[in-house]
Motif scaffolding. Sequence first.
Motif, mmCIF file in Angstrom:
data_model
loop_
_atom_site.group_PDB
_atom_site.id
_atom_site.type_symbol
_atom_site.label_atom_id
_atom_site.label_comp_id
_atom_site.label_asym_id
_atom_site.label_seq_id
_atom_site.Cartn_x
_atom_site.Cartn_y
_atom_site.Cartn_z
ATOM 1 N N ARG A 218 3.012 2.094 -0.664
ATOM 2 C CA ARG A 218 3.201 0.813 -1.337
ATOM 3 C C ARG A 218 1.883 0.261 -1.877
ATOM 4 N NH1 ARG A 218 5.984 -1.399 2.347
ATOM 5 N NH2 ARG A 218 4.369 -2.584 3.413
ATOM 6 N N SER A 219 0.781 0.501 -1.157
ATOM 7 C CA SER A 219 -0.519 -0.023 -1.575
ATOM 8 C C SER A 219 -1.232 0.898 -2.560
ATOM 9 C CB SER A 219 -1.411 -0.231 -0.343
ATOM 10 O OG SER A 219 -0.807 -1.099 0.579
ATOM 11 N N ASP A 220 -0.670 2.099 -2.764
ATOM 12 C CA ASP A 220 -1.269 3.064 -3.683
ATOM 13 C C ASP A 220 -2.728 3.342 -3.313
ATOM 14 O OD1 ASP A 220 -1.238 4.833 -5.815
ATOM 15 O OD2 ASP A 220 -1.934 3.325 -7.260
ATOM 16 N N MET A 221 -2.964 3.613 -2.030
ATOM 17 C CA MET A 221 -4.323 3.880 -1.559
ATOM 18 C C MET A 221 -4.772 5.275 -1.958
ATOM 19 S SD MET A 221 -4.240 2.343 2.304
ATOM 20 C CE MET A 221 -3.458 0.778 2.692
ATOM 21 N N ASP A 222 -5.951 5.370 -2.537
ATOM 22 C CA ASP A 222 -6.509 6.651 -2.956
ATOM 23 C C ASP A 222 -7.719 6.965 -2.079
ATOM 24 O OD1 ASP A 222 -7.297 8.932 -4.221
ATOM 25 O OD2 ASP A 222 -7.983 7.949 -6.061
ATOM 26 N N VAL A 223 -7.452 7.490 -0.884
ATOM 27 C CA VAL A 223 -8.531 7.779 0.061
ATOM 28 C C VAL A 223 -9.463 8.849 -0.485
ATOM 29 C CG1 VAL A 223 -9.071 8.607 2.377
ATOM 30 C CG2 VAL A 223 -7.107 7.099 2.014
ATOM 31 N N GLU B 225 -1.427 -6.938 12.746
ATOM 32 C CA GLU B 225 -1.211 -7.900 11.667
ATOM 33 C C GLU B 225 -1.565 -7.316 10.302
ATOM 34 O OE1 GLU B 225 -2.300 -11.962 14.263
ATOM 35 O OE2 GLU B 225 -3.662 -11.227 12.696
ATOM 36 N N GLY B 226 -1.852 -6.007 10.270
ATOM 37 C CA GLY B 226 -2.386 -5.367 9.073
ATOM 38 C C GLY B 226 -1.550 -5.523 7.821
ATOM 39 N N GLU B 227 -0.227 -5.669 7.953
ATOM 40 C CA GLU B 227 0.617 -5.795 6.768
ATOM 41 C C GLU B 227 0.323 -7.079 6.000
ATOM 42 O OE1 GLU B 227 4.556 -7.753 8.909
ATOM 43 O OE2 GLU B 227 4.527 -5.622 8.397
ATOM 44 N N MET B 228 -0.384 -8.025 6.641
ATOM 45 C CA MET B 228 -0.752 -9.265 5.962
ATOM 46 C C MET B 228 -1.933 -9.075 5.016
ATOM 47 S SD MET B 228 -0.463 -11.695 9.354
ATOM 48 C CE MET B 228 -1.066 -13.158 8.511
ATOM 49 N N LEU B 229 -2.712 -8.013 5.224
ATOM 50 C CA LEU B 229 -3.879 -7.758 4.370
ATOM 51 C C LEU B 229 -3.420 -7.243 3.012
ATOM 52 C CD1 LEU B 229 -7.014 -7.500 4.147
ATOM 53 C CD2 LEU B 229 -6.725 -5.117 4.913
ATOM 54 N N GLN B 230 -3.757 -7.973 1.971
ATOM 55 C CA GLN B 230 -3.393 -7.579 0.616
ATOM 56 C C GLN B 230 -4.511 -6.754 -0.021
ATOM 57 O OE1 GLN B 230 -0.213 -8.313 -0.443
ATOM 58 N NE2 GLN B 230 -0.115 -9.047 1.687
ATOM 59 N N PRO B 231 -4.173 -5.811 -0.884
ATOM 60 C CA PRO B 231 -5.214 -5.012 -1.547
ATOM 61 C C PRO B 231 -6.244 -5.912 -2.244
ATOM 62 C CG PRO B 231 -3.052 -4.075 -1.960
ATOM 63 C CD PRO B 231 -2.814 -5.386 -1.265
ATOM 64 N N LEU C 93 -6.416 0.390 7.614
ATOM 65 C CA LEU C 93 -6.478 -0.811 6.776
ATOM 66 C C LEU C 93 -7.672 -0.796 5.826
ATOM 67 C CD1 LEU C 93 -5.730 -3.603 9.430
ATOM 68 C CD2 LEU C 93 -4.117 -2.345 8.014
ATOM 69 N N PHE C 94 -8.686 0.004 6.128
ATOM 70 C CA PHE C 94 -9.937 -0.057 5.383
ATOM 71 C C PHE C 94 -9.785 0.218 3.885
ATOM 72 C CE2 PHE C 94 -13.750 0.031 8.425
ATOM 73 C CZ PHE C 94 -13.097 -0.770 9.343
#
Length: 578
Positions: free
Chosen positions: A319-324, A497-503, A519-520
């Motif tokens: 959902r966050s489209d994270m590109d590690v 609570e990590g789901e509260m952190l927005q990109p 979360l990083f």
Amino acid sequence: SSVLYQYAARLERELGAPQDIEWAVAKGKLYLLQARPITTLTGGNLDTYEINESLAGDALWVNTNVGEAIPDVITPFTWSLVRSLDTESGFIPGYYLWSGNICGRIYSNISQRLSAITALYGWDAKRAMALVGEIFGHIPEDLSIPIYPFSRLHLIKEMLPGIKRLIWNTLKASKNMPSFLKDTPAWCGKMTERIGKIKTEAELLSLWKDELQPYSVRAWWMHITAGSKAVLALRLNKKLAKLVGTEDANALLSNLRGNSELASLGPITGISRVIKGEMSREEYLLQYGHRGPHEFELSTPGPSEDNTLLERQVEEFGRSDMDVAGLLERQHAQFEEARKRFQERFPNKVKWLDKQLAKASEGTRLREAARSELVRVLRVVRAFALKTGELTGIGDGIFFLYINEVENLLLGDNSALNYVPARKENHEKYKALPPFPSIIRGRFDPLEWAKDPNRRLDYYDATMPVAPPPHSETLRGFAGAAGKVEGRVRVLANPEEGEMLQPGEILVATTTNIGWTPLFPRAAAIITDIGAPLSHAAIVARELGIPAVVGCGNATLRLKTGDRIMVDGGQGVIHILN
């Protein structure tokens, strides 16, 4: 005690064999920078788990390292296990580096260490603190350090027997480290299966005494030995900062994973591989399922025990489209650019740089790997505890017994069960309190401290009147990872609570450990109250190219969710914009 471990390695090179160590000690070849004086830590009631070792006397307590690894209010079972392992690696009775207990939270007594340094070398407290300051964090200028009047000769006499044991075990751990890292995953899997099949208390006690307990001690020594090697990165950082400045020094140390992988990065690179179909979910859990935010607290289930956790993380990554991979590649490019600038300025030092970076990289990877395998072994100890609870009928109440009481219970002595209700009550009382200050000087009453509206998280000094934190538009800490970014704050109390952190938001937390790692990639920057240059947040943020300032003290009190700030990770500064 990293100096001791490095000296042990030098002894091995000079003398050629561990059996010659006793001769070297007898001849006075052992030059010590750190020691553990005899001090009995008391402060409370073991029966009821009302333990506050700060009440034992005037001392300086710090949780910079241990508070990151063990952030929870720990149960009696977990604390007694950590204390027994801490005692195993200590060389003076009564000094516990990893298991000082202040109302269920783990601290290190720095006064004892600094007192030993001053006694052995005749230094003042400030100079002694400079030796260990970047490992244990900044000590405020106006905070005096209690120093005990130890006798130099008495210290040396008391330390020698323990030091010989320390050096012997360190050399043995260094020699056996490769096989330990290779064999431990399979050993833990087989041991967990065996525990599950046990039918009697006697059989379970025998397995604990003969196999699991000795392996836990072995894993602890591997962790201690490997941990000393990470100091190489800290020393190199200081040298590079003098040559090229803080930001380029950070960039040059942002590729410590080298061509391999840091264990602390594994959970996010692994999830990325799961999403791409390069790793199965079963493989992921086998490799990383023992790691989590509460991994040292044995009463807490690990990720591999939660069937939904991995799916939730995969869903959140998607959902966050994270590109590690993109973050790692981008940071590697910045590393190469910093190395090129270094080469242009210091062409004669390039070989030195590459050699030092290789050593720092190997040391850091080894430290991370050994800690990961220690945690894996401790998860097996959890399985042992749960099995004991099952066989004896007390269930999760087992975590409110000390390890010696668990052994007695398996022998048929259930007298300690009378204390379980009181211990549970006090444990819950401690959990209800806010996080304690990173630095505590003197006798600390957390119940009274928590009532104070002006309380501080950076330090507490029982000898001084409480002064509210200065209202400044600037916060300072350690330069964790270089880079400048503006953004909105998101203060989180725990990774759940990590789901509260927005990109794109800036993550602010009391401390972070590997459980926060997923979360990083979503955060624009990282800020922590507790931390130092070798802390989890600093290492992982550097590898991912995320600006970070660690060890700020009062960030979670001073900053509120929604505040707009500018983070300068290279200088360790945070500017509050509105």
